[in-house]
Design a protein around this motif. Structure first.
Motif, mmCIF file in Angstrom:
data_model
loop_
_atom_site.group_PDB
_atom_site.id
_atom_site.type_symbol
_atom_site.label_atom_id
_atom_site.label_comp_id
_atom_site.label_asym_id
_atom_site.label_seq_id
_atom_site.Cartn_x
_atom_site.Cartn_y
_atom_site.Cartn_z
ATOM 1 N N CYS A 65 0.856 -1.199 0.000
ATOM 2 C CA CYS A 65 0.000 0.000 0.000
ATOM 3 C C CYS A 65 0.892 1.249 0.000
ATOM 4 O O CYS A 65 1.862 1.325 0.740
ATOM 5 C CB CYS A 65 -0.893 -0.004 1.240
ATOM 6 S SG CYS A 65 -1.774 1.534 1.527
ATOM 7 N N CYS A 68 0.397 3.038 3.799
ATOM 8 C CA CYS A 68 0.811 2.377 5.042
ATOM 9 C C CYS A 68 1.821 1.262 4.823
ATOM 10 O O CYS A 68 2.403 0.745 5.758
ATOM 11 C CB CYS A 68 -0.404 1.875 5.806
ATOM 12 S SG CYS A 68 -1.206 0.475 5.016
ATOM 13 N N CYS A 161 -4.507 0.024 0.214
ATOM 14 C CA CYS A 161 -5.259 -1.034 0.883
ATOM 15 C C CYS A 161 -6.646 -0.465 1.211
ATOM 16 O O CYS A 161 -6.837 0.749 1.149
ATOM 17 C CB CYS A 161 -4.531 -1.480 2.147
ATOM 18 S SG CYS A 161 -4.542 -0.250 3.468
ATOM 19 N N CYS A 164 -6.751 2.449 3.878
ATOM 20 C CA CYS A 164 -6.234 3.739 3.399
ATOM 21 C C CYS A 164 -7.124 4.300 2.294
ATOM 22 O O CYS A 164 -7.338 5.509 2.217
ATOM 23 C CB CYS A 164 -4.797 3.598 2.901
ATOM 24 S SG CYS A 164 -3.645 3.207 4.217
HETATM 25 ZN ZN LIG Z 1 -2.796 1.201 3.487
#
Ligand SMILES: [Zn+2]
Length: 231
Positions: A65, A68, A161, A164
Motif C-alpha cells: 500500500c 501504510c 489497501c 487507506c
Molecule cells: Zn494502506
C-alpha cells in the motif's frame, strides 16, 4: 439622368412580424444576461453531495500500500521515516513535503539562519512551488493543477489497501450544484507520523495537524496550503 428608385416593401403577416421582433429582443436579452441565466440554471437543480461509497481496493499485496505499506515506488514509505507533513498528488503519487525542519549538510537537524528555502517544479500532473522560512515555522505550498483536472480513481484503487482507500475517499467528498460540472481535487494532506489524511477540497479551509495550523485556499485550479507553527 438618374432613374428614381422605387422603395421596396414587404408584406408579412402581423403575427409573424411580432414573433420575429420578440424573438430578436429575447436573443439580445439572452446574450446580455447570459452569465446570470447560466448561474440561475446551475442553481435551479439544488445542491448535492458527491460521495465515494462501496469502492473496493484492487491492491493484491496489502504490504505494498502506498500509504501504510512498503513499496519501491511509494514516496510515502520514505517520508514516514521523518515525522513530516506532506501533500499527496493522487494522480501521480507525487509527494510534496512541507520542510518543517531544517537539515544541515550532515543530515542532522540544523539551527541558524540559513534555513529559508524555496523550490519549484513541474511533475507533469501539476506545477508546484514551496517556500519556507523562520526554520519551518511558516511553510507555503502552492499547487497549480491542469485546467480540466480529473481524479484517476483506478490509480487510487490499485495502490491503496482498503483502510487507506476509505480514508482517502472520505477526504475527497465535496458539495456541488447538481448541474455544475465539478471534479474532486486530486490532492490530500497527510501527516506521515500518524498516517492521518486531511481533505483539500474547497469546503475545507483549515485544520490543525499537530502543532501546525494549516490554512487552505482554493482558487480555481490553484491550491495554496500554508502551515504556521502555533507558538
Ligand atoms: Zn494502506
Amino acid at each position: 439622368m438618374w432613374a428614381k428608385r422605387e422603395k421596396k416593401y414587404y408584406r408579412i403577416r402581423a403575427s409573424l412580424f411580432w414573433l420575429m421582433t420578440s424573438g430578436f429582443i429575447l436573443l439580445v436579452l439572452g446574450a446580455y444576461f447570459k452569465d446570470e441565466l447560466y448561474e440561475k440554471w446551475i442553481r435551479s437543480g439544488g445542491m448535492e453531495d458527491v460521495v465515494y461509497e462501496g469502492i473496493q481496493s484492487r491492491l493484491e499485496d496489502q504490504g505494498t500500500c502506498y500509504i501504510c505499506g512498503s513499496s519501491d515506488d511509494s514516496l510515502a514509505d520514505y517520508y514516514r521515516t521523518f515525522d513530516t507533513i506532506g501533500l499527496i498528488s493522487l494522480n501521480d503519487w507525487y509527494v510534496l513535503e512541507f520542510p518543517l525542519k531544517c537539515y544541515g549538510e550532515n543530515g542532522n537537524e540544523a539551527s541558524g539562519d540559513g534555513c529559508n528555502n524555496s523550490t519549484s517544479g513541474n511533475t507533469g500532473e501539476f506545477i508546484y512551488s514551496i517556500e519556507s522560512n523562520f526554520h519551518g515555522s511558516m511553510v507555503s505550498v502552492k499547487v497549480t493543477l491542469p485546467e480540466n483536472y480529473q481524479l484517476k480513481m483506478e490509480n487510487i484503487r490499485e495502490h491503496l489497501c482498503q483502510k487507506c482507500l476509505d480514508k482517502v475517499l472520505e477526504s475527497l467528498e465535496f458539495r456541488k450544484w447538481r448541474h455544475e460540472k465539478k471534479e474532486a481535487v486530486p490532492l490530500c494532506l497527510i501527516d506521515f507520523k500518524t498516517q492521518e489524511i486531511y481533505s483539500l477540497q474547497d469546503w475545507h479551509q483549515g485544520c490543525l495537524i499537530r502543532d501546525y495550523w494549516m490554512e487552505i485556499e482554493l482558487d480555481g485550479n490553484e491550491i495554496t496550503v500554508e502551515a504556521k507553527r502555533i507558538e
